[in-house]
Design a protein around this motif. Structure first.
Motif, mmCIF file in Angstrom:
data_model
loop_
_atom_site.group_PDB
_atom_site.id
_atom_site.type_symbol
_atom_site.label_atom_id
_atom_site.label_comp_id
_atom_site.label_asym_id
_atom_site.label_seq_id
_atom_site.Cartn_x
_atom_site.Cartn_y
_atom_site.Cartn_z
ATOM 1 N N ARG A 181 0.846 -1.002 0.077
ATOM 2 C CA ARG A 181 0.181 -0.187 -0.255
ATOM 3 C C ARG A 181 0.815 1.038 -0.025
ATOM 4 N NH1 ARG A 181 -5.216 1.485 1.678
ATOM 5 N NH2 ARG A 181 -5.805 -1.036 1.997
ATOM 6 N N LYS A 182 1.887 1.275 1.360
ATOM 7 C CA LYS A 182 2.785 2.563 0.662
ATOM 8 C C LYS A 182 3.280 2.915 -0.040
ATOM 9 C CE LYS A 182 4.488 2.640 5.589
ATOM 10 N NZ LYS A 182 4.234 1.788 6.292
ATOM 11 N N CYS A 183 3.732 1.266 -0.954
ATOM 12 C CA CYS A 183 4.249 1.946 -2.173
ATOM 13 C C CYS A 183 3.364 1.979 -3.565
ATOM 14 C CB CYS A 183 4.490 0.035 -3.426
ATOM 15 S SG CYS A 183 5.734 0.566 -4.787
ATOM 16 N N PHE A 184 2.592 1.617 -3.388
ATOM 17 C CA PHE A 184 0.964 2.261 -4.576
ATOM 18 C C PHE A 184 1.369 3.884 -4.048
ATOM 19 C CE2 PHE A 184 -0.359 -2.384 -4.451
ATOM 20 C CZ PHE A 184 0.431 -2.838 -5.283
ATOM 21 N N ALA A 185 0.396 3.854 -2.795
ATOM 22 C CA ALA A 185 0.761 5.538 -2.174
ATOM 23 C C ALA A 185 1.900 6.450 -3.119
ATOM 24 C CB ALA A 185 0.381 5.566 -0.907
ATOM 25 N N GLY A 186 3.125 5.730 -2.738
ATOM 26 C CA GLY A 186 3.980 6.717 -2.994
ATOM 27 C C GLY A 186 4.413 6.933 -4.725
ATOM 28 N N LEU A 187 3.441 5.319 -5.755
ATOM 29 C CA LEU A 187 3.600 6.050 -7.263
ATOM 30 C C LEU A 187 2.456 7.027 -7.649
ATOM 31 C CD1 LEU A 187 5.140 4.520 -9.175
ATOM 32 C CD2 LEU A 187 2.561 3.176 -9.784
ATOM 33 N N ARG A 188 1.224 6.967 -6.453
ATOM 34 C CA ARG A 188 0.734 7.861 -6.866
ATOM 35 C C ARG A 188 1.162 9.103 -6.337
ATOM 36 N NH1 ARG A 188 -3.030 7.340 -2.492
ATOM 37 N NH2 ARG A 188 -1.715 8.751 -1.366
ATOM 38 N N ASP A 189 1.467 9.763 -5.214
ATOM 39 C CA ASP A 189 2.225 11.051 -4.476
ATOM 40 C C ASP A 189 3.425 11.724 -6.318
ATOM 41 O OD1 ASP A 189 0.154 10.451 -2.863
ATOM 42 O OD2 ASP A 189 1.992 10.476 -1.263
ATOM 43 N N LEU A 190 3.747 10.521 -6.482
ATOM 44 C CA LEU A 190 4.908 10.603 -7.839
ATOM 45 C C LEU A 190 4.288 11.043 -9.129
ATOM 46 C CD1 LEU A 190 7.860 10.604 -8.153
ATOM 47 C CD2 LEU A 190 7.917 8.525 -9.169
ATOM 48 N N ARG A 191 3.074 10.367 -9.456
ATOM 49 C CA ARG A 191 2.347 10.989 -10.521
ATOM 50 C C ARG A 191 2.796 12.455 -10.514
ATOM 51 N NH1 ARG A 191 -3.181 9.185 -11.683
ATOM 52 N NH2 ARG A 191 -2.696 10.159 -9.821
ATOM 53 N N SER A 192 1.302 12.243 -10.142
ATOM 54 C CA SER A 192 0.557 14.188 -9.206
ATOM 55 C C SER A 192 1.728 14.773 -9.470
ATOM 56 C CB SER A 192 0.035 14.275 -8.024
ATOM 57 O OG SER A 192 -1.600 12.964 -7.920
ATOM 58 N N ALA A 193 3.317 14.563 -8.273
ATOM 59 C CA ALA A 193 4.037 15.677 -8.694
ATOM 60 C C ALA A 193 4.375 16.059 -9.746
ATOM 61 C CB ALA A 193 5.375 15.488 -7.708
ATOM 62 N N LEU A 194 4.637 15.007 -10.805
ATOM 63 C CA LEU A 194 4.972 14.776 -12.174
ATOM 64 C C LEU A 194 4.091 15.615 -13.450
ATOM 65 C CD1 LEU A 194 6.901 11.354 -12.617
ATOM 66 C CD2 LEU A 194 8.007 13.296 -12.392
ATOM 67 N N GLN A 195 2.515 15.546 -12.702
ATOM 68 C CA GLN A 195 1.045 16.107 -13.505
ATOM 69 C C GLN A 195 1.232 17.385 -13.621
ATOM 70 O OE1 GLN A 195 -1.618 13.759 -12.346
ATOM 71 N NE2 GLN A 195 -2.854 13.745 -14.636
ATOM 72 N N LYS A 196 2.137 18.038 -12.211
ATOM 73 C CA LYS A 196 1.984 19.111 -11.663
ATOM 74 C C LYS A 196 2.858 19.827 -12.831
ATOM 75 C CE LYS A 196 0.491 20.312 -7.340
ATOM 76 N NZ LYS A 196 0.320 20.925 -5.954
ATOM 77 N N GLN A 197 4.446 19.521 -12.506
ATOM 78 C CA GLN A 197 5.380 19.799 -13.176
ATOM 79 C C GLN A 197 4.950 20.339 -14.269
ATOM 80 O OE1 GLN A 197 9.015 20.553 -12.353
ATOM 81 N NE2 GLN A 197 9.487 19.812 -10.253
ATOM 82 N N ILE A 198 4.889 18.595 -15.321
ATOM 83 C CA ILE A 198 4.415 19.454 -17.222
ATOM 84 C C ILE A 198 3.333 20.328 -17.104
ATOM 85 C CG2 ILE A 198 4.019 18.026 -18.908
ATOM 86 C CD1 ILE A 198 4.169 15.645 -17.661
#
Ligand code: PLP
Length: 228
Positions: free
Chosen positions: A170-187
């Motif tokens: 679950r921690k791993c999945f939450a980490g991937l989601r947060d990374l996706r959101s951060a990258l999305q924001k950057q783009i």
């Protein structure tokens, strides 16, 4: 139970969990990972309603795609440079990109056939040595390269969770989601359209798909629950 019944049951379970998690039914794709069966097994899953399949070996992708070209085929396995020419014409989505040179080669092969190849960047969120993928801190660099390649469309992230520990998964999945959101924001700052495209999270398998959906998965890759 047979494969068609297994698929129907798995689909219902996934949809039920979507409802529980207050997510739209069409926000999660059930990818049937058919790597352990032959063409007959694929036919049975199609009979049960499966329309999206995942394969991790180019030879199997070729065989099964060419036998059943009207369903979607995803490539989820280890990428080898020399097999990219076999994968690109057949995969609607490549989940397992983590090397610059493969991104360039995918672009080259996609250009040859006039295709825009959708890809996910595989991230090693848990940091286990046995897992492939870029380190979370290196995802942006590969994403920036993909955004520059004219025939590659980065659509999100993929990960494999640690096995046998659902809290860690679950921690791993939450980490991937947060990374996706951060990258999305950057783009989004420079390219809102590309940011909108970058919304997929390929995470969750037979043992941990429930946790994955609760943490925002958009593609669950399920093998054993359907084909074992
Ligand atoms: C085999 C495989 C799956 C499916 O795993 P199950 O545990 O059988 O559901 C998912 N993702 C990848 C990358 C795989 O190789």
């Amino acid at each position: 139970m047979g494969i068609a019944e297994n698929y129907i049951k798995t689909y219902k379970n996934v949809m039920n969990e979507c409802a529980h998690a207050e997510r739209a039914a069409d926000s999660v794709c059930l990818l049937a990972v058919s790597k352990t069966v032959g063409l007959d097994g694929v036919a049975e899953a199609i009979e049960g309603g499966a329309r999206s399949f995942g394969e991790n070996r180019p030879d199997q992708l070729m065989l099964k795609h060419d036998a059943y070209p009207d369903v979607d085929w995803h490539f989820i396995g280890n990428i080898q440079s020399r097999r990219i020419k076999d994968i690109v014409p057949r995969a609607c989505l490549i989940h397992s990109l983590f090397e610059d040179r493969h991104a360039r080669k995918i672009d080259e092969e996609a250009a040859k056939i006039g295709k825009m190849q959708k890809v996910l960047i595989e991230v090693n969120v848990s940091g286990e040595a046995s897992k492939s993928g870029v380190a979370p801190g290196d995802a942006q660099e590969l994403l920036d390269l993909c955004l520059k390649l004219p025939h590659v469309v980065p659509c999100g992230l993929m990960t494999m969770a640690p096995q046998g520990d659902l809290d860690a998964a679950r921690k791993c999945f939450a980490g991937l989601r947060d990374l996706r959101s951060a990258l999305q924001k950057q783009i989004a700052a420079t390219d809102p359209e590309a940011a909108n495209m970058f919304d997929q999270l390929s995470m969750g398998m037979t043992d941990d798909w429930l946790e994955a959906i609760q943490e925002g998965s958009t593609i669950v890759r399920i093998g054993r629950a359907i084909f074992a």
